[in-house]
Design an enzyme around this catalytic site. Structure first.
Site, short mmCIF file in Angstrom:
data_model
loop_
_atom_site.label_atom_id
_atom_site.label_comp_id
_atom_site.label_asym_id
_atom_site.label_seq_id
_atom_site.Cartn_x
_atom_site.Cartn_y
_atom_site.Cartn_z
N ILE A 162 -101.58 39.49 99.16
CA ILE A 162 -102.17 39.55 97.79
C ILE A 162 -100.91 38.85 96.74
O ILE A 162 -100.08 39.36 96.67
CB ILE A 162 -102.78 40.88 97.04
CG1 ILE A 162 -103.69 41.50 97.86
CG2 ILE A 162 -103.04 40.37 95.62
CD1 ILE A 162 -104.14 42.92 97.31
N HIS A 163 -101.36 37.56 96.11
CA HIS A 163 -100.46 37.16 95.70
C HIS A 163 -101.18 36.05 94.62
O HIS A 163 -102.41 36.05 94.60
CB HIS A 163 -99.45 36.14 96.41
CG HIS A 163 -100.18 35.12 97.29
ND1 HIS A 163 -99.92 33.72 96.96
CD2 HIS A 163 -100.66 35.10 98.33
CE1 HIS A 163 -100.69 33.02 97.91
NE2 HIS A 163 -101.06 33.82 98.78
N GLY A 164 -100.51 35.18 94.01
CA GLY A 164 -101.37 34.33 92.96
C GLY A 164 -102.47 33.68 93.33
O GLY A 164 -103.56 33.61 92.52
N ALA A 167 -104.99 36.58 94.33
CA ALA A 167 -105.32 37.34 92.79
C ALA A 167 -105.95 36.60 91.65
O ALA A 167 -106.86 36.86 91.21
CB ALA A 167 -104.27 38.25 92.73
#
Length: 308
Positions: A162-164, A167
């Site tokens: 989960i990162h930019g 997310a």
């Protein structure tokens, strides 16, 4: 907005643009104007006006600092221009939102900026105290009617989990209701689980599970009609999920970083020889394997690219 102009002291505006394009890909409608260390308000005003004259359509100016020269010059020249909006307090999060959601209002952007100022250590401690996964699912205690009817909106391999991109872009663009991270190591590490909970959008539920348990839960209908985003760290986990009966028709390969001995398939995907074999096995099971960094990018036939 049709155009976004980032303005700042020094190199901040250009740096935000570079970081933005790492996450969402190249953006032709994002422009930057900087007050140089050896410049002044006249230099900046001339460059900003020159940039604005070259643009057509509505424009959002995002300044680094309220009351600073870049912001003051923008206000002086464009306060009463109808198709120009100006906000101050530049952050990467609001620039990303402005790029991926062109209908977003100024009020919503400012609200997002406030939401993204977080005491990370306090948030991590709170996440560690969250109730167990079993309790979170109490509302779906009678889920047998959903068995075999999982609503999977995307399946992605992303080494960063989960990162930019996940997310802020994929999950929101797909109206995701639950992200399921299927990885044995993450599921066994309380610190990593807490970190993932912090990174996930607050509007979405999150499950961090061993691969086999994720497959079992989905097959049993445990998540009802929720729109599920399946997230894997590597192709080996995907294959393990499939072999456990997990329902996958397609998988999107997003990010796999360089490792000793890996070769580049795309700019964001580096694959070891052993991983190539795993991908071939996945494809042989009828799974459509594609590569796509963000939703606006073209979809690439990953297996064709891998074999070329």
């Amino acid at each position: 907005m049709e155009n976004i102009v980032l303005i700042s002291h020094g190199g901040m505006a250009e740096g935000v643009k570079v970081s933005l394009e790492m996450i969402v890909g190249q953006q032709e409608h994002i422009h930057t104007v900087s007050l140089r260390p050896d410049g002044d308000n006249i230099q900046f005003e001339n460059e900003l006006n020159e940039k604005m004259k070259a643009l057509n359509g509505s424009t959002l100016i995002i300044a680094d600092l309220l009351g600073g020269t870049p912001c003051n010059v923008a206000v002086k020249n464009y306060l009463n221009v109808e198709d120009v909006e100006i906000i101050a307090g530049m952050t990467l999060s609001i620039v990303i939102e402005a790029v991926v959601n062109q209908q977003v209002s100024i009020k919503e952007l400012i609200g997002l900026a406030k939401e993204n100022i977080v005491d990370v250590k306090a948030g991590m401690n709170k996440a560690e105290k969250d109730i167990s996964e079993a309790n979170l699912e109490a509302e779906l205690s009678n889920f047998s009617e959903y068995a075999g009817k999982a609503n999977i909106v995307n399946t992605r391999i992303d080494e960063r989990l989960i990162h930019g991109q996940v997310a802020g872009i994929w999950s929101t663009s797909l109206d995701t209701q639950r992200i399921i991270v299927a990885n044995d190591e993450a599921a066994a590490d309380p610190l990593q689980k807490s970190s993932l909970r912090m990174a996930a959008p607050t509007s979405m539920r999150l499950s961090v599970l061993p691969v086999t348990e994720a497959a079992e839960n989905i097959l049993s209908g445990k998540y009802g009609k929720q729109r599920l985003f399946l997230l894997f760290k590597n192709p080996t986990d995907v294959l393990k999920f499939i072999e456990a009966g997990g329902p996958i028709q397609a998988v999107n390969v997003g990010n796999m970083s360089y490792k000793e001995g890996a070769r580049e398939v795309t700019k964001s995907i580096q694959v070891l020889e052993t991983e190539e074999t795993v991908f071939e096995t996945i494809a042989s099971k009828g799974v459509n394997v594609t590569a796509q960094l963000v939703p606006n990018d073209p979809v690439i036939d990953f297996m064709k690219k891998l074999r070329s």
